[in-house]
Design a protein around this motif. Structure first.
Motif, PDB file in Angstrom:
ATOM      1  N   LYS A 107       0.795  -0.942  -0.039  1.00 45.73           N
ATOM      2  CA  LYS A 107      -0.075   0.052   0.125  1.00 45.73           C
ATOM      3  C   LYS A 107       0.870   1.169   0.057  1.00 45.73           C
ATOM      4  N   VAL A 108       0.693   2.095  -1.015  1.00 46.46           N
ATOM      5  CA  VAL A 108       1.599   3.513  -0.817  1.00 46.46           C
ATOM      6  C   VAL A 108       0.707   4.482   0.124  1.00 46.46           C
ATOM      7  N   LEU A 109       1.952   4.772   1.088  1.00 44.79           N
ATOM      8  CA  LEU A 109       1.349   5.540   2.487  1.00 44.79           C
ATOM      9  C   LEU A 109       1.684   7.003   2.362  1.00 44.79           C
ATOM     10  N   ASP A 110       2.788   6.933   1.578  1.00 45.70           N
ATOM     11  CA  ASP A 110       3.175   8.615   1.655  1.00 45.70           C
ATOM     12  C   ASP A 110       4.012   8.923   0.412  1.00 45.70           C
ATOM     13  N   ILE A 111       4.263  10.138   0.066  1.00 44.52           N
ATOM     14  CA  ILE A 111       4.892  10.586  -1.258  1.00 44.52           C
ATOM     15  C   ILE A 111       5.662  11.907  -0.814  1.00 44.52           C
ATOM     16  N   GLU A 112       6.821  11.867  -0.898  1.00 44.58           N
ATOM     17  CA  GLU A 112       7.771  13.011  -0.799  1.00 44.58           C
ATOM     18  C   GLU A 112       8.545  13.419  -2.272  1.00 44.58           C
ATOM     19  N   LYS A 113       8.630  14.617  -2.259  1.00 44.63           N
ATOM     20  CA  LYS A 113       9.596  14.948  -3.423  1.00 44.63           C
ATOM     21  C   LYS A 113      11.041  15.702  -3.001  1.00 44.63           C
ATOM     22  N   VAL A 114      11.887  15.011  -3.007  1.00 41.08           N
ATOM     23  CA  VAL A 114      13.089  15.875  -2.722  1.00 41.08           C
ATOM     24  C   VAL A 114      14.142  16.141  -3.808  1.00 41.08           C
ATOM     25  N   ASP A 115      14.414  17.480  -3.915  1.00 39.98           N
ATOM     26  CA  ASP A 115      14.869  17.670  -5.101  1.00 39.98           C
ATOM     27  C   ASP A 115      14.118  17.316  -6.354  1.00 39.98           C
ATOM     28  N   ASP A 116      14.549  16.620  -7.421  1.00 39.58           N
ATOM     29  CA  ASP A 116      13.738  16.005  -8.390  1.00 39.58           C
ATOM     30  C   ASP A 116      13.116  14.888  -8.277  1.00 39.58           C
ATOM     31  N   ILE A 117      13.440  14.013  -7.206  1.00 41.91           N
ATOM     32  CA  ILE A 117      13.193  12.611  -7.088  1.00 41.91           C
ATOM     33  C   ILE A 117      11.884  12.467  -6.151  1.00 41.91           C
ATOM     34  N   PHE A 118      11.039  11.468  -6.445  1.00 36.62           N
ATOM     35  CA  PHE A 118       9.884  11.355  -5.565  1.00 36.62           C
ATOM     36  C   PHE A 118      10.284  10.272  -4.799  1.00 36.62           C
ATOM     37  N   ASN A 119      10.173  10.241  -3.422  1.00 32.10           N
ATOM     38  CA  ASN A 119      10.125   9.065  -2.509  1.00 32.10           C
ATOM     39  C   ASN A 119       8.634   8.361  -2.396  1.00 32.10           C
ATOM     40  N   ILE A 120       8.825   7.066  -2.486  1.00 31.50           N
ATOM     41  CA  ILE A 120       7.313   6.548  -2.403  1.00 31.50           C
ATOM     42  C   ILE A 120       7.093   5.562  -1.377  1.00 31.50           C
ATOM     43  N   LYS A 121       6.858   5.887  -0.416  1.00 31.56           N
ATOM     44  CA  LYS A 121       6.833   5.090   1.058  1.00 31.56           C
ATOM     45  C   LYS A 121       5.722   4.204   1.172  1.00 31.56           C
ATOM     46  N   THR A 122       5.756   2.888   0.888  1.00 33.23           N
ATOM     47  CA  THR A 122       4.618   1.946   0.980  1.00 33.23           C
ATOM     48  C   THR A 122       4.732   1.243   2.481  1.00 33.23           C
ATOM     49  N   SER A 123       3.859   0.383   2.575  1.00 34.13           N
ATOM     50  CA  SER A 123       3.818  -0.443   3.545  1.00 34.13           C
ATOM     51  C   SER A 123       5.064  -1.336   4.004  1.00 34.13           C
ATOM     52  N   LYS A 124       5.781  -1.668   2.745  1.00 36.19           N
ATOM     53  CA  LYS A 124       6.795  -2.294   3.065  1.00 36.19           C
ATOM     54  C   LYS A 124       8.328  -1.780   2.741  1.00 36.19           C
ATOM     55  N   ASP A 152      -4.911  12.649  -1.273  1.00 40.47           N
ATOM     56  CA  ASP A 152      -3.983  12.789  -0.213  1.00 40.47           C
ATOM     57  C   ASP A 152      -2.613  13.251  -0.873  1.00 40.47           C
ATOM     58  N   ILE A 153      -2.242  12.740  -1.996  1.00 39.53           N
ATOM     59  CA  ILE A 153      -1.032  13.350  -2.613  1.00 39.53           C
ATOM     60  C   ILE A 153      -1.311  14.659  -3.193  1.00 39.53           C
ATOM     61  N   ALA A 154      -2.385  14.874  -3.869  1.00 37.97           N
ATOM     62  CA  ALA A 154      -2.466  16.081  -4.450  1.00 37.97           C
ATOM     63  C   ALA A 154      -2.633  17.358  -3.144  1.00 37.97           C
ATOM     64  N   LYS A 155      -3.176  17.136  -2.202  1.00 44.31           N
ATOM     65  CA  LYS A 155      -3.402  17.924  -1.191  1.00 44.31           C
ATOM     66  C   LYS A 155      -1.856  18.199  -0.421  1.00 44.31           C
ATOM     67  N   LYS A 156      -1.150  17.028  -0.354  1.00 42.51           N
ATOM     68  CA  LYS A 156       0.319  17.233   0.157  1.00 42.51           C
ATOM     69  C   LYS A 156       0.970  18.379  -0.662  1.00 42.51           C
ATOM     70  N   PHE A 157       0.773  18.069  -1.993  1.00 42.89           N
ATOM     71  CA  PHE A 157       1.430  19.171  -2.992  1.00 42.89           C
ATOM     72  C   PHE A 157       0.404  20.441  -3.403  1.00 42.89           C
ATOM     73  N   ASP A 158      -0.443  20.762  -2.417  1.00 42.38           N
ATOM     74  CA  ASP A 158      -1.157  22.074  -2.530  1.00 42.38           C
ATOM     75  C   ASP A 158      -2.109  22.275  -3.913  1.00 42.38           C
ATOM     76  N   ILE A 159      -2.222  21.005  -4.545  1.00 39.05           N
ATOM     77  CA  ILE A 159      -2.853  20.898  -5.438  1.00 39.05           C
ATOM     78  C   ILE A 159      -4.448  20.667  -5.215  1.00 39.05           C
ATOM     79  N   GLN A 160      -5.506  21.623  -5.866  1.00 40.30           N
ATOM     80  CA  GLN A 160      -6.679  21.430  -5.408  1.00 40.30           C
ATOM     81  C   GLN A 160      -7.670  20.320  -5.753  1.00 40.30           C
ATOM     82  N   THR A 161      -8.515  20.072  -4.968  1.00 45.13           N
ATOM     83  CA  THR A 161      -9.305  18.647  -5.115  1.00 45.13           C
ATOM     84  C   THR A 161     -10.645  18.910  -4.634  1.00 45.13           C
TER      85      THR A 161
END
Ligand SMILES: Cc1cc2nc3c(=O)[nH]c(=O)nc-3n(C[C@H](O)[C@H](O)[C@H](O)COP(=O)(O)OP(=O)(O)OC[C@H]3O[C@@H](n4cnc5c(N)ncnc54)[C@H](O)[C@@H]3O)c2cc1C
Length: 361
Positions: A107-124, A152-161
């Protein structure tokens, strides 16, 4: 489809899905035969921004989809709605790509963007990617993996939903309409006016709600307030009825069981048409515009799709990429575009993924 095209370009692709295999909704859609598109396909069959929808459907149309299926030798059953002749599995197997990494049961739990890379944190694990495509759908049918991840991802990046709400779902009844419960099992063609739309299809009475294709599509546009049902779209009740010596229930082009319940509901005896008084005729005329407010709907667990999603004003329709966050893409039901019943939602998922993959290629 998306991964197949990207793979042809030798891109390094991984699909992460919390399910144990992919395309679970396609698998169960349309009773396993998936109604994948419709003879009449236009932005008018969707709730969402018309210009955005038109662009996407123009760039991957119903005919493009049909050609893909024909090239893959997948047999279809064509009517107003298109289904697969055998099973949705035929499409699913063709969409699977050899060189894509499939990561299931995570399950994807969280996303972060550091510089130009997305970190995709899953349940494992945590994965890294240069481009992130969010095709996580809406919130309907949580038992097969649905979640609010896109929002959840959109809100994290201030994208309207716009919040997800159940759509293509049966509508429940207020006590004033409980007379309809006695009609459980009956289905016939009606015309419904809702929020400026007129929908014409079969309605099904069930023991606790209204359902059938026309009601499911009505639920897409209905917010609160009244809908109007024309129970006999092919027969306008006016003073001509007074010339008939038939009983009212025989004169009406409608299942007799319904006619009798309706007459009881409006407190009118099933008498000879010619004996109708002026006020009785006025009551009977409401069969062409019966107005009432549904109590609500049966919720996400019974809803085929979710209305709402990521606002399309935030997305470049030529690429499906966020206008705010480079290399972040949203498509399918995750976007605030929802189709009526009739294959529109699968077509939308396929068309939007095509636009996205083409731009990345
Ligand atoms: C019972 C049913 C019948 C339907 N029948 C039809 C039909 O006949 N015709 C039609 O046009 N439409 C139909 N639909 C709607 C259609 O299936 C969807 O609109 C369409 O599949 C949306 O595609 P999508 O790729 O955007 O999202 P989905 O197909 O919903 O795929 C999203 C994927 O993301 C995964 N996911 C979600 N959250 C997470 C997370 N946090 N971590 C990891 N993975 C996650 C899910 O497991 C899922 O596999 C039906 C839907 C249902 C529920």
């Amino acid at each position: 489809m998306l991964s197949k095209q990207l793979e042809d370009k030798k891109l390094n692709i991984a699909i992460i899905d919390s399910n144990q295999s992919f395309a679970q909704k396609v698998k169960i859609a349309g009773g396993g035969k998936c109604n994948f598109t419709n003879t009449n396909l236009s932005s008018k069959n969707f709730s969402g921004d018309e210009k955005f929808i038109n662009y996407v459907l123009k760039h991957y149309s119903k005919d493009d989809f049909l050609k893909f299926l024909s090239d893959q030798k997948i047999e279809i059953r064509k009517g107003k709605y298109y289904f697969f002749k055998n099973s949705s599995n035929q499409l699913i197997s063709k969409l699977k790509s050899k060189n894509t990494t499939y990561i299931f049961n995570e399950k994807v739990l969280d996303i972060e963007k550091v510089d130009d890379i997305f970190n995709i944190k899953t349940s494992k694990h945590t994965y890294q990617a240069k481009k992130l495509i969010v095709a996580s759908g809406g919130e309907s049918f949580k038992n097969i993996g649905a979640s609010s991840l896109a929002l959840d991802i959109a809100k994290k990046f201030d994208i309207q939903t716009t919040p997800f709400t159940p759509a293509l779902v049966p509508l429940s009844l207020q006590p004033d309409q409980f007379w309809m419960k006695k009609l459980s099992g009956i289905s016939f063609n009606v015309e419904i006016s809702v929020e400026g739309k007129v929908l014409d299809e079969d309605m099904l009475f069930t023991h606790k709600s209204l359902s059938g294709p026309v009601i499911l599509s009505t639920s897409l546009y209905w917010k609160k307030g009244s809908i109007s049902i024309n129970f006999i779209p092919n027969q306008n009740i006016d003073k001509d009825i007074l010339k008939s010596n038939k009983k009212i229930s025989s004169y009406l082009n409608i299942p007799k069981r319904f006619a009798k319940e309706f007459l009881e509901h409006i407190d009118l005896n099933d008498k000879t048409c010619s004996s109708l008084k002026v006020d009785e005729l006025e009551k009977l005329k409401t069969i062409n515009f019966y107005s009432f407010a549904p109590a609500g709907n049966l919720g996400f667990s019974k809803a085929e799709v979710s209305r709402g999603g990521v606002d399309t004003s935030e997305i470049d329709e030529t690429t499906m990429m966020s206008k705010k966050v480079k290399n972040l893409y949203f498509l399918g039901e995750a976007l605030d575009v929802t189709g009526e019943l009739g294959g529109y939602n699968i077509q939308w998922a396929i068309s939007s993924s095509y636009v996205c993959s083409k731009s990345i290629c």
